[in-house]
Design a protein around this motif. Sequence first.
Motif, PDB file in Angstrom:
ATOM      1  N   VAL A  77      -2.922  -2.890  -3.637  1.00 40.55           N
ATOM      2  CA  VAL A  77      -3.516  -1.566  -3.857  1.00 40.55           C
ATOM      3  C   VAL A  77      -4.880  -1.458  -3.179  1.00 40.55           C
ATOM      4  O   VAL A  77      -5.169  -0.463  -2.510  1.00 40.55           O
ATOM      5  N   VAL A  78      -5.704  -2.475  -3.331  1.00 43.47           N
ATOM      6  CA  VAL A  78      -7.033  -2.443  -2.704  1.00 43.47           C
ATOM      7  C   VAL A  78      -6.911  -2.426  -1.187  1.00 43.47           C
ATOM      8  O   VAL A  78      -7.620  -1.677  -0.495  1.00 43.47           O
ATOM      9  N   SER A  79      -5.999  -3.206  -0.647  1.00 42.97           N
ATOM     10  CA  SER A  79      -5.816  -3.242   0.804  1.00 42.97           C
ATOM     11  C   SER A  79      -5.288  -1.908   1.327  1.00 42.97           C
ATOM     12  O   SER A  79      -5.731  -1.430   2.377  1.00 42.97           O
ATOM     13  N   ALA A  80      -4.342  -1.303   0.605  1.00 44.16           N
ATOM     14  CA  ALA A  80      -3.829   0.011   1.023  1.00 44.16           C
ATOM     15  C   ALA A  80      -4.921   1.063   0.949  1.00 44.16           C
ATOM     16  O   ALA A  80      -5.040   1.927   1.833  1.00 44.16           O
ATOM     17  N   TRP A  81      -5.750   0.994  -0.082  1.00 41.01           N
ATOM     18  CA  TRP A  81      -6.846   1.952  -0.223  1.00 41.01           C
ATOM     19  C   TRP A  81      -7.842   1.784   0.920  1.00 41.01           C
ATOM     20  O   TRP A  81      -8.276   2.775   1.511  1.00 41.01           O
TER      21      TRP A  81
END
Length: 97
Positions: A77-81
Amino acid sequence: MASSSSALPSSESVLATPQSPPSRPLSRGVRVGLVLFAIGLVFIVINVIPFFFGTTDRPLWLNLACLAAPAGLVTAVVSAWRSGRAAARQAAHELAE
């Protein structure tokens, strides 16, 4: 009796389909996060199934390995964000030029 109209629809009656935006490949962080999440889910299944057969004493390493699922979810999630923000920043920069 044959009609004079063709079987093909006229160009006016065909609705234009919207073009989807070009897809970007997944970033390395998202791929790593998804792999960690999948590994964590496998360990969760391995950890939970013995409880149905009455075994309650599981080794510590197995319980700790189950933490790969939430760690992978957070990583993905953090990487996609971050990659989404970078793409938006790049698009805003291109529009400003």
